[in-house]
Design an enzyme around this catalytic site. Structure first.
Site, short mmCIF file in Angstrom:
data_model
loop_
_atom_site.label_atom_id
_atom_site.label_comp_id
_atom_site.label_asym_id
_atom_site.label_seq_id
_atom_site.Cartn_x
_atom_site.Cartn_y
_atom_site.Cartn_z
NE ARG A 165 108.64 61.62 36.06
CZ ARG A 165 108.96 60.61 35.24
NH1 ARG A 165 109.84 60.78 34.27
NH2 ARG A 165 108.37 59.43 35.38
CB SER A 235 105.81 58.77 41.03
OG SER A 235 105.74 57.69 40.16
CD GLU A 331 107.00 62.65 39.19
OE1 GLU A 331 107.68 61.63 39.32
OE2 GLU A 331 106.06 62.75 38.38
P1 FAD Z 1 99.57 70.41 36.30
O1 FAD Z 1 99.53 69.56 37.52
O2 FAD Z 1 98.34 71.09 35.88
O3 FAD Z 1 100.75 71.48 36.47
C1 FAD Z 1 102.03 71.07 36.84
C2 FAD Z 1 102.92 72.31 36.95
O4 FAD Z 1 103.10 72.90 35.66
C3 FAD Z 1 102.32 73.42 37.82
O5 FAD Z 1 103.37 74.06 38.47
C4 FAD Z 1 101.70 74.38 36.81
O6 FAD Z 1 101.62 75.70 37.29
C5 FAD Z 1 102.68 74.27 35.66
N1 FAD Z 1 102.06 74.53 34.37
C6 FAD Z 1 101.12 73.79 33.75
N2 FAD Z 1 100.86 74.27 32.52
C7 FAD Z 1 101.62 75.37 32.37
C8 FAD Z 1 101.81 76.31 31.31
N3 FAD Z 1 101.15 76.23 30.17
N4 FAD Z 1 102.69 77.32 31.51
C9 FAD Z 1 103.38 77.43 32.67
N5 FAD Z 1 103.25 76.56 33.70
C10 FAD Z 1 102.39 75.55 33.55
N6 FAD Z 1 104.40 61.66 34.93
C11 FAD Z 1 105.39 61.07 34.20
O7 FAD Z 1 106.38 61.72 33.86
N7 FAD Z 1 105.30 59.76 33.82
C12 FAD Z 1 104.24 58.98 34.14
O8 FAD Z 1 104.20 57.82 33.77
C13 FAD Z 1 103.18 59.58 34.90
N8 FAD Z 1 102.12 58.85 35.25
C14 FAD Z 1 101.11 59.43 35.99
C15 FAD Z 1 100.01 58.65 36.35
C16 FAD Z 1 98.97 59.21 37.07
C17 FAD Z 1 97.78 58.36 37.44
C18 FAD Z 1 99.03 60.57 37.46
C19 FAD Z 1 97.90 61.19 38.22
C20 FAD Z 1 100.13 61.34 37.13
C21 FAD Z 1 101.19 60.78 36.40
N9 FAD Z 1 102.33 61.52 36.04
C22 FAD Z 1 103.31 60.94 35.29
C23 FAD Z 1 102.47 62.92 36.52
C24 FAD Z 1 101.75 63.95 35.63
O9 FAD Z 1 100.86 63.33 34.78
C25 FAD Z 1 102.73 64.77 34.81
O10 FAD Z 1 103.61 65.48 35.64
C26 FAD Z 1 102.02 65.76 33.89
O11 FAD Z 1 102.93 66.30 32.96
C27 FAD Z 1 101.32 66.90 34.64
O12 FAD Z 1 100.52 67.59 33.71
P2 FAD Z 1 99.34 68.57 34.14
O13 FAD Z 1 98.89 69.28 32.93
O14 FAD Z 1 98.31 67.84 34.89
O15 FAD Z 1 100.16 69.54 35.10
N1 EPU Z 2 108.24 48.08 42.72
C1 EPU Z 2 108.11 47.63 44.01
N2 EPU Z 2 106.95 47.92 44.67
C2 EPU Z 2 105.96 48.63 44.10
C3 EPU Z 2 106.09 49.07 42.77
C4 EPU Z 2 107.26 48.79 42.10
O1 EPU Z 2 109.02 46.99 44.56
O2 EPU Z 2 104.95 48.87 44.77
C5 EPU Z 2 109.50 47.78 42.01
C6 EPU Z 2 109.32 46.65 41.01
O3 EPU Z 2 110.45 45.83 41.07
C7 EPU Z 2 109.29 47.36 39.67
C8 EPU Z 2 110.15 48.60 39.92
O4 EPU Z 2 109.94 48.92 41.30
O5 EPU Z 2 109.82 46.56 38.67
C9 EPU Z 2 109.77 49.79 39.06
O6 EPU Z 2 108.37 50.02 39.20
P1 EPU Z 2 107.51 50.74 38.06
O7 EPU Z 2 107.76 50.08 36.75
O8 EPU Z 2 106.13 50.84 38.53
O9 EPU Z 2 108.18 52.15 37.93
P2 EPU Z 2 108.54 53.28 38.98
O10 EPU Z 2 110.02 53.43 38.96
O11 EPU Z 2 107.92 53.05 40.30
C10 EPU Z 2 108.52 55.15 37.18
C11 EPU Z 2 107.93 56.51 37.03
C12 EPU Z 2 106.49 56.41 36.56
C13 EPU Z 2 106.44 55.67 35.24
C14 EPU Z 2 107.05 54.29 35.44
C15 EPU Z 2 107.12 53.49 34.16
C16 EPU Z 2 109.09 57.94 38.56
C17 EPU Z 2 109.06 58.70 39.84
N3 EPU Z 2 108.01 57.24 38.27
O12 EPU Z 2 107.85 54.54 38.28
O13 EPU Z 2 106.00 57.72 36.36
O14 EPU Z 2 105.13 55.54 34.77
O15 EPU Z 2 108.40 54.42 35.96
O16 EPU Z 2 108.20 53.87 33.38
O17 EPU Z 2 110.08 58.01 37.84
C18 EPU Z 2 105.09 59.56 37.55
O18 EPU Z 2 106.14 60.17 37.29
O19 EPU Z 2 104.14 60.10 38.15
C19 EPU Z 2 104.94 58.17 37.13
C20 EPU Z 2 103.89 57.43 37.41
#
Ligand code: FAD
Ligand code: EPU
Length: 350
Positions: A165, A235, A331
């Site tokens: 990240r 997250s 994050e």
């Molecule tokens: P924004 O929130 O719009 O911007 C984020 C930052 O980037 C801000 O500082 C903004 O100023 C900057 N920025 C954006 N675009 C530009 C640009 N073109 N030039 C310069 N700066 C810029 N993340 C994961 O890694 N894995 C996951 O599995 C994951 N699951 C998610 C699930 C949900 C339900 C949600 C809501 C979020 C999740 N995220 C996850 C977090 C998020 O989706 C990511 O961080 C994503 O990359 C953010 O994209 P955005 O376009 O919405 O960024």
């Molecule tokens: N778990 C719990 N309680 C919960 C949820 C999870 O105990 O409420 C435990 C479970 O044992 C599970 C483990 O935690 O197996 C891992 O959980 P999960 O697979 O949901 O992944 P995470 O580590 O919580 C990360 C990323 C997610 C990404 C998933 C899948 C971060 C901060 N988050 O979550 O990314 O989708 O892995 O790979 O690294 C995000 O960055 O916004 C995000 C959603």
């Protein structure tokens, strides 16, 4: 004159936390020229600005006194090489749309990152990741644009300093720059990434990219809140990455913490597990709460005040620190009336 009249537009639908704050102005940008033009205007009149994709990794703390630029600069070009496909994708493309596009085209390899909200620009800044795949694994380069002179600079992958990240774009090329496009390399030879949690649902002998895609979508829809119903930014905290020595210590006390060894010898442990184990007992501050099915996600139940979300996050951080001696780093990014601010980090919080 009423000072509040300078605020004109609600950002509620432009941040996934659904925080109902307003900005002085919101501008959707579809071309490089208009991006540069707006930047120059902001610079000339000293107006703060922020570039957003889908607002899925930010928490607005109050009304924003500047211009919110919504990046919708789009376009995908594909070059075929002997062993790979090279995609040049503009930063305003939505990540999940790109995953679907590649599957339709028969370019396989992005399926593990299905359904991650946000645009390509932030995917690079954030080095998005899920289910064993990170953006860095498929990135070739990131093109940034200097907003002062419109010069495009290519940052090769090696120089992007991607890690969990994290990337160089969180520290450098912030002022006066924007992420313009990214280069993605997809090998023609498909190498499936079977993350352990996928094994439960997939028959290995029948594996194909579409099955992985469908499974990831199914898992995510089941586990993560529906953005149309419950505001959140995924997250809220990162999973803590700690030394082997510290990991040994905590694992001797809590042997069932899920953990993942990192290539640098460090250990990433599950923050969701720590929060679950602490048992915050349905804690709620105003309309801010912990999501029941995934404890690392904080949700806006209806009309949460961002300060309540912050308060809840602080309580979680303090409690986890006290019980497990582990610091949870946010994050997501925080934005106040003038721009991004560092909050909830070790130095300035307590
Ligand atoms: P924004 O929130 O719009 O911007 C984020 C930052 O980037 C801000 O500082 C903004 O100023 C900057 N920025 C954006 N675009 C530009 C640009 N073109 N030039 C310069 N700066 C810029 N993340 C994961 O890694 N894995 C996951 O599995 C994951 N699951 C998610 C699930 C949900 C339900 C949600 C809501 C979020 C999740 N995220 C996850 C977090 C998020 O989706 C990511 O961080 C994503 O990359 C953010 O994209 P955005 O376009 O919405 O960024
Ligand atoms: N778990 C719990 N309680 C919960 C949820 C999870 O105990 O409420 C435990 C479970 O044992 C599970 C483990 O935690 O197996 C891992 O959980 P999960 O697979 O949901 O992944 P995470 O580590 O919580 C990360 C990323 C997610 C990404 C998933 C899948 C971060 C901060 N988050 O979550 O990314 O989708 O892995 O790979 O690294 C995000 O960055 O916004 C995000 C959603």
């Amino acid at each position: 004159m009423n000072k509040n009249r300078i605020y004109q537009k609600s950002l509620k639908d432009l941040n996934t936390f659904s925080i109902d704050v307003i900005a002085k102005k919101i501008i959707f940008v579809r071309t490089i020229q208009s991006l540069i033009k707006i930047y120059k205007k902001c610079n000339l009149f000293n107006i703060p600005y922020i570039i957003l994709g889908e607002g899925s990794n930010v928490l607005f703390l109050e009304n924003y006194k500047g211009i919110v630029i919504i990046n919708r600069i789009k376009g995908i070009t594909v070059k075929e090489k002997k062993h790979s496909w090279l995609l040049h994708v503009f930063s305003g493309e939505k990540w999940h749309d790109l995953v679907k596009y590649t599957l339709r085209m028969g370019f396989f390899g992005l399926e593990n990152l299905a359904l991650i909200p946000g645009c390509l620009g932030s995917a690079a800044i954030q080095n998005i990741g899920a289910y064993g795949l990170e953006f860095k694994n498929i990135c070739q380069y990131v093109d940034i644009i200097c907003l002062e002179n419109a010069k495009i600079i290519r940052i090769e992958k090696k120089l992007c300093k991607f890690s969990y990240r994290d990337s160089i774009f969180k520290y450098k090329y912030k002022e006066k720059y924007a992420i313009l496009a990214v280069g993605i390399k997809i090998l023609k030879k498909w190498n499936p990434i079977i993350f352990t949690s996928l094994l439960k649902n997939i028959n290995i002998s029948k594996i194909n990219p579409y099955r992985i895609y469908n499974n990831i979508c199914k898992i995510r829809k089941k586990k993560l809140p529906n953005l149309n119903k419950l505001g959140n930014a995924g997250s809220f905290f990162k999973n803590p990455v700690i030394s082997k020595k510290d990991a040994k210590q905590i694992l001797s006390l809590y042997s069932n913490i899920p953990y993942y060894s990192q290539i640098n010898g460090y250990i990433k442990i599950s923050a969701a597990w720590l929060i679950e184990k602490y048992n915050f007992n349905n804690i709620q501050i105003g309309d801010a709460a912990i999501y029941k099915k995934q404890k690392l996600i904080l949700v806006n139940l209806k009309k949460a005040n961002p300060r309540d979300i912050l308060k809840l996050a602080k309580i979680i951080q303090k409690s986890i620190l006290k019980k497990f001696k582990i610091w949870l780093e946010p994050e997501i990014e925080f934005i106040n009336s003038l721009g991004k601010i560092k909050l909830l980090n070790k130095k300035n919080n307590f």
